[in-house]
Design a protein around this motif. Sequence first.
Motif, PDB file in Angstrom:
ATOM      1  N   MET A 119      60.543  32.273  65.825  1.00  0.00           N
ATOM      2  CA  MET A 119      59.890  31.504  64.929  1.00  0.00           C
ATOM      3  C   MET A 119      58.557  31.131  65.213  1.00  0.00           C
ATOM      4  O   MET A 119      57.716  31.341  64.262  1.00  0.00           O
ATOM      5  N   SER A 120      58.335  30.733  66.221  1.00  0.00           N
ATOM      6  CA  SER A 120      57.140  30.289  66.539  1.00  0.00           C
ATOM      7  C   SER A 120      55.802  31.376  66.738  1.00  0.00           C
ATOM      8  O   SER A 120      54.723  31.237  66.204  1.00  0.00           O
ATOM      9  N   ALA A 121      56.370  32.584  67.079  1.00  0.00           N
ATOM     10  CA  ALA A 121      55.586  33.795  67.232  1.00  0.00           C
ATOM     11  C   ALA A 121      55.382  34.316  65.737  1.00  0.00           C
ATOM     12  O   ALA A 121      54.160  34.700  65.445  1.00  0.00           O
ATOM     13  N   ALA A 122      56.263  34.026  64.905  1.00  0.00           N
ATOM     14  CA  ALA A 122      56.216  34.612  63.453  1.00  0.00           C
ATOM     15  C   ALA A 122      55.203  33.601  62.779  1.00  0.00           C
ATOM     16  O   ALA A 122      54.254  34.162  62.021  1.00  0.00           O
ATOM     17  N   ASN A 123      55.180  32.504  62.955  1.00  0.00           N
ATOM     18  CA  ASN A 123      54.406  31.319  62.379  1.00  0.00           C
ATOM     19  C   ASN A 123      52.926  31.799  62.886  1.00  0.00           C
ATOM     20  O   ASN A 123      51.960  31.751  62.070  1.00  0.00           O
TER      21      ASN A 123
END
Length: 199
Positions: free
Chosen positions: A96-100
Amino acid sequence: TALGKMGPKSRRALRALERALKDRNADVRTAAAVALGNLGPFADPAAESLLKSLQDDDSYVRMAAALAAGRLGLNAEKAVGGLARSLSDPDPYVRMSAANSLFQVAPDGLLPKVIGLLKDPDPLVRAGAAGALLHFPRQNVVPALEKAVHDPDERVRMRAEHVLAALQALTLKRESIQCAPWVRKFMRCCSHLMHSIFI
């Protein structure tokens, strides 16, 4: 973290933060990644060390590094490859952090770079790139995703199929919202009629 909030004055401490990214204590490594993220563009000289932390053994360190990577300055483009791979991280919070962050560092100007990752030799990177294309305009990414559904790796194929389906659903939703009220009413009536016939 307080060090990271000092802004330009913290540039002198970059070497110390880079060393901290290699500390034996995961909490220290996490704090160093967070501090570098708070420095934003001023952390550019430490970008290479930060991006290596995307492969840290500790999930909290990887998550902090992924979030920080989205706040880099001149090296934002270099972060795309690592962040795309992190989209396939086993930890959902890292993904999720990478996608953001990928959405932050990959504006339209970097779209060719993200599409190019669909040809990366690593299937995890290809799958991550396919997932990242969800954040771009549908008309600009559909051709690339349609090719990706024929990828030799099942993970890439599934990710591309899911993104195509999601983009199609978003398009239909936008069209239904934008159409005239009488059209929406007609569509609802048709739906009720079909329901009464087949249910």
